[in-house]
Design a protein around this motif. Structure first.
Motif, PDB file in Angstrom:
ATOM      1  N   SER A 209       0.806  -1.227   0.000  1.00  0.00           N
ATOM      2  CA  SER A 209       0.000   0.000   0.000  1.00  0.00           C
ATOM      3  C   SER A 209       0.834   1.271   0.000  1.00  0.00           C
ATOM      4  O   SER A 209       0.309   2.367  -0.248  1.00  0.00           O
ATOM      5  CB  SER A 209      -0.934   0.012   1.209  1.00  0.00           C
ATOM      6  N   GLU A 210       2.145   1.164   0.267  1.00  0.00           N
ATOM      7  CA  GLU A 210       2.993   2.353   0.280  1.00  0.00           C
ATOM      8  C   GLU A 210       3.364   2.811  -1.128  1.00  0.00           C
ATOM      9  O   GLU A 210       3.794   3.946  -1.310  1.00  0.00           O
ATOM     10  CB  GLU A 210       4.245   2.087   1.108  1.00  0.00           C
ATOM     11  N   TRP A 211       3.199   1.917  -2.118  1.00  0.00           N
ATOM     12  CA  TRP A 211       3.402   2.340  -3.502  1.00  0.00           C
ATOM     13  C   TRP A 211       2.110   2.998  -3.981  1.00  0.00           C
ATOM     14  O   TRP A 211       1.236   2.374  -4.575  1.00  0.00           O
ATOM     15  CB  TRP A 211       3.773   1.142  -4.375  1.00  0.00           C
ATOM     16  N   ARG A 212       1.980   4.300  -3.710  1.00  0.00           N
ATOM     17  CA  ARG A 212       0.785   5.053  -4.077  1.00  0.00           C
ATOM     18  C   ARG A 212       0.753   5.315  -5.588  1.00  0.00           C
ATOM     19  O   ARG A 212       1.795   5.355  -6.248  1.00  0.00           O
ATOM     20  CB  ARG A 212       0.757   6.378  -3.326  1.00  0.00           C
ATOM     21  N   GLU A 213      -0.449   5.527  -6.097  1.00  0.00           N
ATOM     22  CA  GLU A 213      -0.619   5.672  -7.557  1.00  0.00           C
ATOM     23  C   GLU A 213       0.202   6.820  -8.117  1.00  0.00           C
ATOM     24  O   GLU A 213       0.858   6.689  -9.148  1.00  0.00           O
ATOM     25  CB  GLU A 213      -2.109   5.828  -7.868  1.00  0.00           C
ATOM     26  N   GLY A 214       0.147   7.995  -7.505  1.00  0.00           N
ATOM     27  CA  GLY A 214       1.027   9.098  -7.869  1.00  0.00           C
ATOM     28  C   GLY A 214       0.833   9.691  -9.252  1.00  0.00           C
ATOM     29  O   GLY A 214       1.729  10.362  -9.768  1.00  0.00           O
ATOM     30  N   GLY A 215      -0.321   9.480  -9.866  1.00  0.00           N
ATOM     31  CA  GLY A 215      -0.557   9.986 -11.223  1.00  0.00           C
ATOM     32  C   GLY A 215      -0.324   8.905 -12.256  1.00  0.00           C
ATOM     33  O   GLY A 215       0.661   8.158 -12.176  1.00  0.00           O
ATOM     34  N   THR A 216      -1.233   8.794 -13.199  1.00  0.00           N
ATOM     35  CA  THR A 216      -1.185   7.755 -14.222  1.00  0.00           C
ATOM     36  C   THR A 216      -0.935   8.385 -15.589  1.00  0.00           C
ATOM     37  O   THR A 216      -1.478   9.444 -15.910  1.00  0.00           O
ATOM     38  CB  THR A 216      -2.519   6.968 -14.231  1.00  0.00           C
ATOM     39  N   TRP A 217      -0.135   7.699 -16.399  1.00  0.00           N
ATOM     40  CA  TRP A 217       0.241   8.211 -17.720  1.00  0.00           C
ATOM     41  C   TRP A 217      -0.331   7.358 -18.853  1.00  0.00           C
ATOM     42  O   TRP A 217      -0.415   6.131 -18.736  1.00  0.00           O
ATOM     43  CB  TRP A 217       1.765   8.213 -17.899  1.00  0.00           C
ATOM     44  N   SER A 218      -0.675   8.023 -19.946  1.00  0.00           N
ATOM     45  CA  SER A 218      -0.703   7.392 -21.262  1.00  0.00           C
ATOM     46  C   SER A 218       0.677   7.649 -21.850  1.00  0.00           C
ATOM     47  O   SER A 218       1.158   8.781 -21.817  1.00  0.00           O
ATOM     48  CB  SER A 218      -1.757   8.026 -22.172  1.00  0.00           C
ATOM     49  N   VAL A 219       1.329   6.619 -22.361  1.00  0.00           N
ATOM     50  CA  VAL A 219       2.688   6.768 -22.881  1.00  0.00           C
ATOM     51  C   VAL A 219       2.689   6.464 -24.377  1.00  0.00           C
ATOM     52  O   VAL A 219       2.230   5.403 -24.802  1.00  0.00           O
ATOM     53  CB  VAL A 219       3.672   5.835 -22.148  1.00  0.00           C
ATOM     54  N   LEU A 220       3.186   7.421 -25.162  1.00  0.00           N
ATOM     55  CA  LEU A 220       3.364   7.207 -26.592  1.00  0.00           C
ATOM     56  C   LEU A 220       4.841   7.001 -26.880  1.00  0.00           C
ATOM     57  O   LEU A 220       5.676   7.822 -26.487  1.00  0.00           O
ATOM     58  CB  LEU A 220       2.813   8.383 -27.403  1.00  0.00           C
TER      59      LEU A 220
END
Length: 347
Positions: A209-220
């Motif tokens: 649980s300590e690995w928080r999402e922290g923002g999600t990317w679409s990667v090109l």
């Protein structure tokens, strides 16, 4: 007084014990009831017998994808450790599996690695990124949370970079673009699992649980041969990719069955239809508590991938120009852009 209550206490404790035993038995049985990967209606893409200098992609589980044009290698996620189900349930602290990391780097010849791109900072996407960076000269790209994972692994400061949405980086003939996206709302009540940011260097051992999402990317990932969009989680931003185009989409599908057909249709439209892609490879569909290299689906009560696959196949066939959907073989390079051209011609 206590004596008068004792028989009732014995009955209550016995009933509670029976309930616990029954629940555990049902969970054990349910955990064994899984659809076979081979029963999902997606053909397996044909590996490259001889890539001949073409860009290849090698799927290494979850959304760990190794792109290689013969000169430069780009790695998304770079997660090779596989904490087991009890690590998740009990939240006991875990370490990255250094033996498996070393094995994967050697077995798949990651000796020209230029960049590591965690798609977000949950453990199944980012827990090994710092250790992979330390064993190569690759730069870790991502959010402040991802940078704190790198810092926690004592990655040199010149080997990680914090990017804003829309920023690009060039490595050899590859151009990397990170675009802000969303994680699929697959937590309880439509929430985001392990939401929030990693605010300080994350040192191992640490709880999942300590690995928080922290923002999600679409990667090109663009190359003179073509462009691939990697969508690691089944979330999206409406019109977020309006200015983007892609030949191939690596489509994260974990948990989509629980979000419903209408949601999946919107997700498909924003990531596949809007980018004009004609080839889709589903990723992040397997039970990642299994050992590295062992591909099995989650139990049906956790995620009904067969339902998701039916919806995706319907959407792929519905457009004026049908989209080809295939499953990536584990650990085998695929000539990704040449494959897409061949599949489109076959239609």
């Amino acid at each position: 007084m206590l004596r008068s209550w004792r028989p009732w206490l014995v009955v209550a404790c016995s009933a509670l014990l029976l309930l616990v035993v029954t629940t555990v038995a049902l969970l054990v049985r349910g955990w064994q009831e899984r659809t076979a990967v081979t029963d999902i209606g997606w053909p397996v893409a044909t590996p490259a017998a001889d890539a001949g200098g073409s860009v290849t992609v090698t799927w290494l589980g979850i959304t760990t994808l190794l792109f290689d044009d013969g000169e430069t290698q780009i790695l998304t996620d770079g997660t090779f450790s596989r904490p087991d189900i009890m690590d998740i349930i009990t939240q006991r602290p875990v370490w990255s599996d250094m033996d498996t990391i070393n094995y994967a780097l050697a077995r798949f010849r990651m000796d020209r690695l230029a960049a590591i791109i965690p798609l977000h900072s949950h453990y199944d996407h980012a827990m090994d990124a710092g250790h992979v960076a330390n064993r190569t000269s690759a730069v870790v790209l991502g959010s402040e949370s991802t940078a704190n994972i790198a810092r926690g692994a004592d990655v040199p400061v010149n080997q990680y970079q914090i990017l804003a949405s829309g920023e690009t980086r060039q490595f050899g003939n590859f151009t990397i673009t990170l675009v802000a996206s969303r994680h699929a709302p697959i937590g309880l009540g439509g929430t985001l699992p392990f939401a929030g940011n990693i605010e300080a260097p994350l040192r191992q051992p640490a709880r999942i649980s300590e690995w928080r999402e922290g923002g999600t990317w679409s990667v090109l990932i663009s190359h003179p041969e073509g462009t691939a969009l990697i969508q690691g989680s089944g979330g999206y931003v409406e019109n977020g990719l309006a200015a983007m185009s892609a030949d191939v989409v690596m489509l994260g599908v974990a948990g989509l069955a629980g979000l419903g057909r209408e949601y999946v249709s919107g997700y498909w439209n924003e990531t596949v239809s809007r980018t004009g892609a004609r080839q889709v490879y589903p990723v992040h569909f397997e039970d990642f508590t299994q050992p590295f290299g062992e591909i099995a689906l989650f139990p049906d009560f956790v995620d009904e991938l067969a339902v998701t696959a039916d919806w995706i196949n319907e959407l792929a066939a519905a457009g004026e120009s049908p989209v080809h959907v295939a499953r990536l073989p584990f650990g085998q390079p695929l000539a990704i852009f040449h494959q897409a051209v061949r599949e489109e011609s076959a239609h």
